[in-house]
Design a protein around this motif. Structure first.
Motif, PDB file in Angstrom:
ATOM      1  N   VAL A 182       0.835  -1.204   0.000  1.00 37.23           N
ATOM      2  CA  VAL A 182       0.000   0.000   0.000  1.00 37.23           C
ATOM      3  C   VAL A 182       0.870   1.255   0.000  1.00 37.23           C
ATOM      4  CG1 VAL A 182      -1.644   1.340   1.386  1.00 37.23           C
ATOM      5  CG2 VAL A 182      -2.001  -1.122   1.044  1.00 37.23           C
ATOM      6  N   ASN A 183       1.945   1.233   0.769  1.00 25.65           N
ATOM      7  CA  ASN A 183       2.852   2.388   0.785  1.00 25.65           C
ATOM      8  C   ASN A 183       3.481   2.623  -0.588  1.00 25.65           C
ATOM      9  OD1 ASN A 183       2.388   2.863   3.490  1.00 25.65           O
ATOM     10  ND2 ASN A 183       4.179   1.711   4.194  1.00 25.65           N
ATOM     11  N   LEU A 184       3.850   1.528  -1.267  1.00 23.38           N
ATOM     12  CA  LEU A 184       4.403   1.652  -2.615  1.00 23.38           C
ATOM     13  C   LEU A 184       3.368   2.241  -3.564  1.00 23.38           C
ATOM     14  CD1 LEU A 184       6.511   1.155  -4.827  1.00 23.38           C
ATOM     15  CD2 LEU A 184       5.682  -1.214  -4.973  1.00 23.38           C
ATOM     16  N   ALA A 185       2.140   1.759  -3.487  1.00 25.04           N
ATOM     17  CA  ALA A 185       1.076   2.266  -4.354  1.00 25.04           C
ATOM     18  C   ALA A 185       0.853   3.759  -4.143  1.00 25.04           C
ATOM     19  CB  ALA A 185      -0.222   1.495  -4.094  1.00 25.04           C
ATOM     20  N   ARG A 186       0.862   4.178  -2.897  1.00 24.04           N
ATOM     21  CA  ARG A 186       0.664   5.606  -2.597  1.00 24.04           C
ATOM     22  C   ARG A 186       1.821   6.438  -3.133  1.00 24.04           C
ATOM     23  NH1 ARG A 186      -1.340   4.685   3.681  1.00 24.04           N
ATOM     24  NH2 ARG A 186      -3.527   4.146   3.174  1.00 24.04           N
ATOM     25  N   SER A 187       3.042   5.892  -3.068  1.00 25.32           N
ATOM     26  CA  SER A 187       4.196   6.604  -3.589  1.00 25.32           C
ATOM     27  C   SER A 187       4.095   6.771  -5.101  1.00 25.32           C
ATOM     28  CB  SER A 187       5.481   5.853  -3.226  1.00 25.32           C
ATOM     29  OG  SER A 187       6.621   6.527  -3.723  1.00 25.32           O
TER      30      SER A 187
END
Length: 399
Positions: free
Chosen positions: A317-322
């Motif tokens: 999820v953090n990667l997607a937000r980035s």
């Protein structure tokens, strides 16, 4: 029991050629025709050389699988328009040394006669397949008789690592070009370009961009037009101890006005109908290629694996937000660009993973961009920025 005249797949069982020996040229399938009705159907394919083949059956839905040595299909699409017993016909590569024809049937079907005939002028061979409608009991009998796991014997299922061993301290990224081989993916609305070629072109650009970044090692799960099952894609990433897995796609939608990039992460429950429909289509990749779906391992029952999944999901999820943050204001995004659904290709329990729809082949503006090398370069550079930002955060948090 009715006899089936099926050639032995001798070519696929030959010993490995001596080192340095030239690889045999692929067969050429240059013509085809199909005729019949809902009771009987004949399929004829013309080859430049004699093809060895084998026939298998798959259920749910019923399909006839014809495995061939590596073949270049120079066929006009209309020559194998489905008819008679079959409502879908697909053909293409299954990896080095092997190709496949998948005949999706309207109901239980048996190949009652199959043979290779030489052309009268001596310039080629014909593979002739006669199929007949049968009852479910007979189809179940065929399934029970065959000793077949769904793989092609020319292709190793335990595919070896295809890139060098990771350097100490390297941040490894697996870039997965969606579809390939027999699984063409979506078809462009303007140019009729196949999605498998679009994803590979973008994946190559992305790997090149990432590998220019200090401390990053990026590699492709496939570097040519070949089929990989969804579990194989995940396995390759885990073999290389990947820190990230990015699967590239460019799908089509019925709503042709929808355009822009979308980032997906895995979830048991889809965020919306669009995500659910897309995941359902992408999860059919193995079925399209005639690969029987394997039951998932019972890892969820293990509390440690379950905890790993939760942590991995949080990193995903953090990667997607980035990625979304890097794209905003730079390239077109759809509404609510971070979505989630049950994508099988994102199921590695220990590798943060995203599926990136870089655009939709069903939208003419998106399709033009997807085929533009300069646009691909721009998006790849934005992705590299997102990855570096994610990497800094993940390292700081012990990821």
């Amino acid at each position: 029991m009715r006899a089936i005249a099926v050639a032995v797949v001798a070519a696929l069982a030959l010993p490995i050629a001596a080192v340095g020996a030239a690889e045999p040229a692929p067969l050429l399938a240059f013509g085809a025709r199909i005729a019949g009705d809902d009771a009987r159907t004949r399929l004829v394919i013309e080859f430049d050389r004699k093809p060895e083949f084998s026939i298998h059956y798959v259920a749910n839905p019923p399909r006839v699988i014809v495995d061939l040595p590596e073949t270049s299909f120079g066929l006009k699409p209309e020559s194998l328009e489905p008819r008679g017993l079959f409502d879908a016909i697909r053909y293409g590569g299954m990896g080095a040394g092997a190709s496949r024809l998948v005949l999706s049937a309207k109901g239980p079907t048996e190949v009652t006669h199959a043979e290779v005939k030489s052309e009268e002028d001596g310039k080629g061979f014909r593979l002739v397949l006669d199929a007949a409608r049968i009852d479910q009991a007979r189809f179940d009998e065929l399934l029970g008789e065959q000793r077949w796991t769904g793989t092609v014997r020319a292709v190793k299922t335990d595919r070896p690592v295809i890139a060098p061993v990771k350097k100490p301290g390297a941040f490894v990224i697996a870039v997965d070009a969606g579809h390939g081989g027999i699984d063409t993916g979506a078809i462009g609305s303007l140019t009729k370009t196949e999605e498998k070629h679009v994803t590979l072109a973008f994946a190559k650009e992305l790997v090149a961009t990432l590998n220019r970044q200090s401390g990053i090692e990026a590699f492709l799960t496939r570097d040519q037009d070949q089929f990989l099952s969804l579990p194989q894609r995940v396995q390759i990433a885990r073999q290389r101890s990947a820190n990230l897995f990015i699967s590239i796609h460019a799908d089509t939608l019925k709503q042709k006005d929808i355009r822009g990039a979308t980032v997906y992460t895995i979830s048991d429950k889809a965020s919306d109908n669009l995500a659910a429909d897309l995941a359902a289509r992408e999860n059919l990749s193995d079925e399209i290629a005639g690969v029987p779906l394997e039951s998932e391992p019972a890892e969820v029952a293990d509390i440690l694996i379950d905890l790993t999944r939760r942590e991995t999901q949080a990193f995903s999820v953090n990667l997607a937000r980035s990625v979304v943050s890097s794209f905003e204001g730079q390239i077109k995004l759809i509404n609510n660009p971070h979505r989630h659904a049950g994508f099988r290709v994102l199921q590695a329990p220990d590798v943060p993973s995203i599926l990136l729809e870089i655009g939709f082949m069903s939208n003419k503006d998106d399709e033009k961009q997807l085929l533009d090398p300069e646009w691909r370069k721009k998006v790849s550079e934005l992705l590299a920025v997102a990855v570096q930002r994610y990497r800094q955060t993940a390292v700081a948090n012990g990821g």
